[in-house]
Design a protein around this motif. Structure first.
Motif, PDB file in Angstrom:
ATOM      1  N   SER A 310       2.564   1.652   2.618  1.00  8.41           N
ATOM      2  CA  SER A 310       3.174   0.577   1.783  1.00  8.41           C
ATOM      3  C   SER A 310       4.802   0.745   1.736  1.00  8.41           C
ATOM      4  O   SER A 310       5.286   2.092   1.449  1.00  8.41           O
ATOM      5  CB  SER A 310       2.775   0.899   0.345  1.00  8.41           C
ATOM      6  N   GLU A 311       5.490  -0.127   1.953  1.00 11.35           N
ATOM      7  CA  GLU A 311       6.766  -0.244   1.816  1.00 11.35           C
ATOM      8  C   GLU A 311       7.220   0.018   0.382  1.00 11.35           C
ATOM      9  O   GLU A 311       6.805  -0.354  -0.525  1.00 11.35           O
ATOM     10  CB  GLU A 311       7.457  -1.415   2.522  1.00 11.35           C
ATOM     11  N   SER A 320      14.544  -3.826   8.926  1.00  9.20           N
ATOM     12  CA  SER A 320      13.094  -4.110   9.073  1.00  9.20           C
ATOM     13  C   SER A 320      12.211  -2.462   9.217  1.00  9.20           C
ATOM     14  O   SER A 320      13.126  -1.670   9.786  1.00  9.20           O
ATOM     15  CB  SER A 320      12.612  -4.798  10.450  1.00  9.20           C
ATOM     16  N   VAL A 337       3.523  -2.740  10.214  1.00 11.89           N
ATOM     17  CA  VAL A 337       4.653  -3.282   9.522  1.00 11.89           C
ATOM     18  C   VAL A 337       4.282  -2.997   7.844  1.00 11.89           C
ATOM     19  O   VAL A 337       3.518  -4.112   7.485  1.00 11.89           O
ATOM     20  CB  VAL A 337       4.889  -4.739   9.652  1.00 11.89           C
ATOM     21  N   PRO A 338       4.515  -2.027   7.235  1.00 15.78           N
ATOM     22  CA  PRO A 338       4.280  -1.822   6.011  1.00 15.78           C
ATOM     23  C   PRO A 338       5.002  -3.036   5.065  1.00 15.78           C
ATOM     24  O   PRO A 338       6.238  -3.413   5.121  1.00 15.78           O
ATOM     25  CB  PRO A 338       4.955  -0.498   5.582  1.00 15.78           C
ATOM     26  N   LYS A 339       3.941  -3.363   3.964  1.00 13.17           N
ATOM     27  CA  LYS A 339       4.321  -4.583   3.120  1.00 13.17           C
ATOM     28  C   LYS A 339       4.565  -3.908   1.661  1.00 13.17           C
ATOM     29  O   LYS A 339       4.092  -2.716   1.390  1.00 13.17           O
ATOM     30  CB  LYS A 339       3.531  -5.576   2.769  1.00 13.17           C
ATOM     31  N   ARG A 340       5.679  -4.290   0.840  1.00  9.91           N
ATOM     32  CA  ARG A 340       6.195  -4.011  -0.211  1.00  9.91           C
ATOM     33  C   ARG A 340       5.128  -4.254  -1.417  1.00  9.91           C
ATOM     34  O   ARG A 340       4.455  -5.378  -1.324  1.00  9.91           O
ATOM     35  CB  ARG A 340       7.510  -4.394  -0.591  1.00  9.91           C
ATOM     36  N   SER A 342       2.186  -3.294  -1.652  1.00  8.39           N
ATOM     37  CA  SER A 342       0.761  -3.827  -0.916  1.00  8.39           C
ATOM     38  C   SER A 342       0.211  -2.825   0.129  1.00  8.39           C
ATOM     39  O   SER A 342       1.408  -2.120   0.628  1.00  8.39           O
ATOM     40  CB  SER A 342       0.841  -5.296  -0.345  1.00  8.39           C
ATOM     41  N   THR A 344      -1.535  -0.932   3.349  1.00  6.14           N
ATOM     42  CA  THR A 344      -1.688  -1.346   4.766  1.00  6.14           C
ATOM     43  C   THR A 344      -2.571  -0.177   5.092  1.00  6.14           C
ATOM     44  O   THR A 344      -2.372   1.115   4.883  1.00  6.14           O
ATOM     45  CB  THR A 344      -0.681  -1.512   5.733  1.00  6.14           C
TER      46      THR A 344
END
Length: 903
Positions: A310-311, A320, A337-340, A342, A344
């Motif tokens: 997770s970002e 990025s 691509v980690p999501k903020r 949220s 993965t």
């Protein structure tokens, strides 16, 4: 200065400190230099209440009926009294203050297998996290770290070992049961008493922790990366599923944090805790990968990895974070691509294996920021057979156990594993076994015969004899399709026997025993009002017949008693030990034994006392107790027999006392006690292998003389190690002939009699049929020989495992070292041991005709003895000192030539 809000920090500090007990090692890659930013642009939201519905939380060892809410986790714990039948509660005393659940244990000193039965709300086919805690803490004051096995259902889950007394061992598994209940069992493997501190079950979403390979997921470790506190753990309420996350911090990595916790992570089936996902680890040198090793104890094991990303930073427009995952130099996963706010989740559908797994998270060319990782879970694939006893049989047996409050160690699966079958059961040998035999005789059953017996459709043998069962004989017993043997004798059943049962008995398809039920009628005349007129006139005839029978019986008994008295008079005249007189008065016994001051043994007849005759000869005086079940008949039988037979391996009768009130038998004194005492673990004077073989030969010679050297042959009926006595030279002699019987020539190869003997040694065929023959003694001798070989008793506790069953299990390993008494420390001849074991096993088939004659057994044992050379260690004056005088009337050796035994 920690960046977490005060509330988060407080709860974090109060997290429990427990060791996972796992062997998986995480090793970071080489150090790199870099800097990180720690944005604090979001406030911490209020914590959301987690849901404990479906949780099973058991504190093992607290008082029955008690419960409490844990101060740290706010989880409600209950006593384990309703989840298991056995065990003893202990408190653990430690200077430290661990979790409350570790401050007491339930210990299981009895029984080979003890189980907890969990019944989750959602039942079978659903996914559960099951967790067990163990902390020894020297609860038993023995300072001996035990080793024992943990089973899940019928399969081994893991072995419980401890590094030190205060080390907590935690075992955790994700499992989908195929039954509505889950048995968690502790198995004693002989290396210490099993115990448990706490047991927990947590329901999981069925769409989480999916895999493509068969098996359950055994936890190796679960890490929270980026946490500022290395030793703290995260669990409920932070984790709604109450997983335990071990924080991991390495000086080679940077820790970055979001400065707040988002609860959007709980939207997916994994329900990842915000406190875990709001921190992450990243390499110090942004141009280098984030690398770590997983060192595996067992390279052949298959592992599943769940990586969570997770970002945690608020990225700017030109920033990025993209990276790939490599395993041992091979691309393992496409760019991440980690999501903020949220999560993965990355995992491969196929497991991985290897002695060392090197993972590298490498940023791509277009990435401005280095890779991160928030959390990692590693599991081992654990395949379970999932085969269980037929569920109809299981439910029926559980109901029977509940209705009659059966006090046996009936826990876990009734039939599986085969080594731990319930007492009194026999099961079919197939993938999903069924019950084929159930023996509940002498089990204190009360009440009616419950309908649950009707659900045991494969049952062939049912023995409910000698209980206190009431009511009528139910007709459903006749509907059991496979039933061929039914024993209901010795109860309080009433009414008439169902006609269909009688028909099966009459046509020979059912062996039926109904005796000793005074109110039970097996006649058709018991049914219907039309038979009332028959009862009154018939009663007078029946009484007349009974009176006549009684008179005849009294005459027979009177005549028998006169013969017995004459026989005892002959015994008196024929004896010659004390100045030619073998009859003693009670007052003489008092003098000989110094008022019975030295008790050297105890048996069914009464206590045995040490005595000394006028000439200094020591004797053993067996004085009959008033409460003894053995009466004058057994006394006279033993006295007559020992005056008729003489052999160096039969104990000698010196005399007797029978003054009408007091009864006693006087024997030669055997200074080394009985064989069971010498084989006991409490006896530090261990019998050498050659001594054991010589004892076996001695006993075999005595039995061979009784069977083949006496006319008519004599059957001992109670051959066991406690009835084998040893003199100061360790010469063995058979004793206690109170149950012996003559095998009269006119009676044929066997004599029918009520079965008598000792459980564990009793011939199964004789017990079921009542037909006594010489091979009944052969079976008992086989058990004695197995005891000599292994050092174990006939019935092994805990678990009440018969020694033949134990041997059968050990033979699968094919190593004689695991069978022979470990106290010998390998000091025995392998060939001799194998032949002795083969001889013993030839004696114990359940069918008498398959057993050899004692002459063949003796020949084989002499061969075993010839294989053994001189003992490596000589016994030097280690015998118990007895009298220097010997009994002159016992030196008759009637051993004859033996025919070779053809295998």
């Amino acid at each position: 200065m920690d960046s977490r809000p005060p509330l988060v920090w407080l709860i974090f500090v109060l997290a429990t400190i427990m060791s996972s007990g796992n062997n998986l090692e995480l090793v970071a890659g080489k150090p790199h230099n870099a800097a990180s930013t720690f944005p604090h642009d979001h406030p911490s939201p209020l914590r959301l209440a987690a849901d404990t519905q479906g949780f099973i939380s058991i504190d093992c060892g607290i008082a029955p009926g008690s419960s409490y809410t844990d101060d740290r986790t706010q989880i409600h714990y209950t006593s384990d009294a309703e989840f298991t039948d056995n065990g003893i509660n202990y408190n653990v005393s430690r200077s430290e203050n661990p979790s409350k659940q570790l401050m007491n244990v339930r210990s299981f000193p009895e029984g080979a297998r003890n189980c907890y039965t969990l019944e989750p709300e959602k039942g079978k086919g659903n996914k559960y996290l099951i967790r067990a805690f163990f902390m020894y803490g020297n609860y038993d004051s023995k300072n001996q770290l035990p080793v024992f096995k943990l089973y899940l259902g019928v399969d081994k889950w893991d072995t419980i070992k401890f590094k030190n007394p205060n080390k907590t061992v935690r075992k955790e598994i994700i499992h989908v049961p195929k039954t509505d209940y889950i048995d968690v069992c502790l198995v004693n493997n002989g290396s210490g008493t099993p115990f448990i501190s706490a047991l927990e079950l947590r329901p999981l979403d069925n769409s989480s922790y999916n895999k493509t390979e068969l098996g359950s997921l055994l936890l190796s470790n679960r890490w929270d990366f980026g946490s500022d506190q290395e030793k703290f753990q995260v669990r409920y309420k932070d984790d709604a599923l109450d997983r335990i996350w071990n924080s991991y911090k390495n000086p080679f990595w940077e820790s970055i944090t979001a400065g707040f916790e988002s609860y959007s992570y709980s939207d997916n089936p994994f329900k990842l805790p915000g406190i875990v996902m709001s921190t992450a680890a990243t390499p110090k040198n942004e141009s280098e990968p984030l690398s770590f090793f997983l060192d595996m104890d067992n390279p052949s094991q298959r592992f599943y990895l769940f990586m969570h990303f997770s970002e945690v930073l608020q990225l700017q427009g030109n920033q990025s974070r993209v990276f790939t995952i490599w395993l041992n130099g091979t691309l393992w996963n496409d760019p991440v691509v980690p999501k903020r706010c949220s999560s993965t989740r990355i995992f491969r559908t196929n497991s991985v294996r290897g002695s060392r797994l090197l993972f590298s998270l490498v940023k791509t060319d277009e990435s401005a920021l280095p890779p991160i990782i928030n959390a990692l879970e590693v599991y081992v694939i654990k395949e379970f057979s999932q085969s269980t006893t037929d569920q109809d049989d299981v439910e029926a047996m559980k109901k029977i156990k509940s209705v009659y409050m059966v006090r046996r160690n009936w826990q876990g699966d009734p039939c599986l594993p085969m080594d731990y079958q319930w007492d009194g059961l026999k099961c079919s040998d197939n993938g999903s076994p069924t019950l084929i035999s159930l023996n509940l005789s002498y089990s204190n059953l009360t009440g009616k015969i419950h309908p649950s017996f009707s659900n045991l459709k494969s049952l062939q043998t049912l023995d409910l004899s000698h209980n206190n069962l009431t009511g009528s004989v139910p007709e459903f017993l006749a509907e059991l399709p496979s039933l061929t043997f039914l024993n209901l004798a010795g109860n309080n059943l009433k009414g008439s026997v169902p006609q269909v049962l009688m028909e099966k008995y009459q046509n020979g398809t059912l062996c039926l025993s109904l005796g000793e039920n005074p109110n039970l009628c097996v006649s058709v005349s018991c049914k219907g009002k039309q038979n009332k007129n028959f009862i009154v006139p018939a009663l007078a005839s029946i009484i007349s017949v009974l009176v006549l029978f009684l008179l005849i019986a009294v005459g027979i008994i009177w005549n028998f008693r006169r013969k017995e008295d004459r026989a005892m008079e002959m015994v008196t005249r024929e004896g010659s030990l004390k100045s030619g007189n073998s009859e003693f008065t009670y007052s003489e016994l008092v003098t000989i034994t110094r008022n019975f001051s030295s008790t050297i043994g105890q048996g069914g007849f009464g206590n045995v006392h040490l005595g000394t005759l006028v000439d200094g000869t020591q004797v053993a005086v067996k004085l009959r107790s008033q409460s003894s079940m053995q009466g004058p008949r057994e006394f006279q039988a033993e006295a007559k027999l020992l005056k008729r037979v003489h052999h160096k391996n039969l104990v000698c009768l010196a005399g007797y006392c029978n003054d009408g009130t007091n009864t006693a038998l006087i024997y030669e004194y055997m200074s080394n006690g009985n064989l069971r005492q010498r084989l006991s673990a409490r006896d530090t004077d261990v019998l050498y292998w050659k001594e054991r073989l010589q004892i076996a030969v001695d006993v075999a010679q005595g039995l061979e003389y009784l069977h083949n050297g006496c006319k008519p042959p004599i059957i001992h009926r109670d051959v066991k190690t406690s009835n084998i006595l040893l003199n100061k030279k360790l010469q063995a002699k058979i004793a206690d002939f109170g149950l012996s019987r003559d095998l009269a020539i006119e009676s044929g190869p066997h004599v029918s009699t009520i079965p008598a003997g000792t459980p564990g040694y009793l011939d199964p065929e004789y017990y079921s049929s009542g037909n006594l023959n010489k091979r009944s003694d052969v079976y008992s001798f086989g058990i004695v020989l197995l005891e000599l070989i292994t050092g174990l008793p006939a019935i092994i506790t805990p678990g009440n495992i018969h020694i033949v069953q134990w041997i059968s299990h050990m033979l699968k390993r094919g190593d004689i070292q695991n069978i022979v008494d470990p106290r010998l420390q390998g000091d025995f001849n392998n060939n001799s041991a194998w032949k002795a074991l083969e001889t013993a096993l030839a004696c114990v088939p359940s069918t008498a005709i398959q057993r050899p004659d004692m002459s063949h057994v003796l020949a084989d044992l002499k061969d075993c003895l010839e294989m053994v050379g001189p003992m490596r260690t000589q016994r030097i004056d280690s015998y118990k000192m007895g009298s220097s005088n010997s009994l002159k009337s016992c030196a008759v050796d009637l051993e004859g030539e033996m025919a070779p035994h053809v295998r």
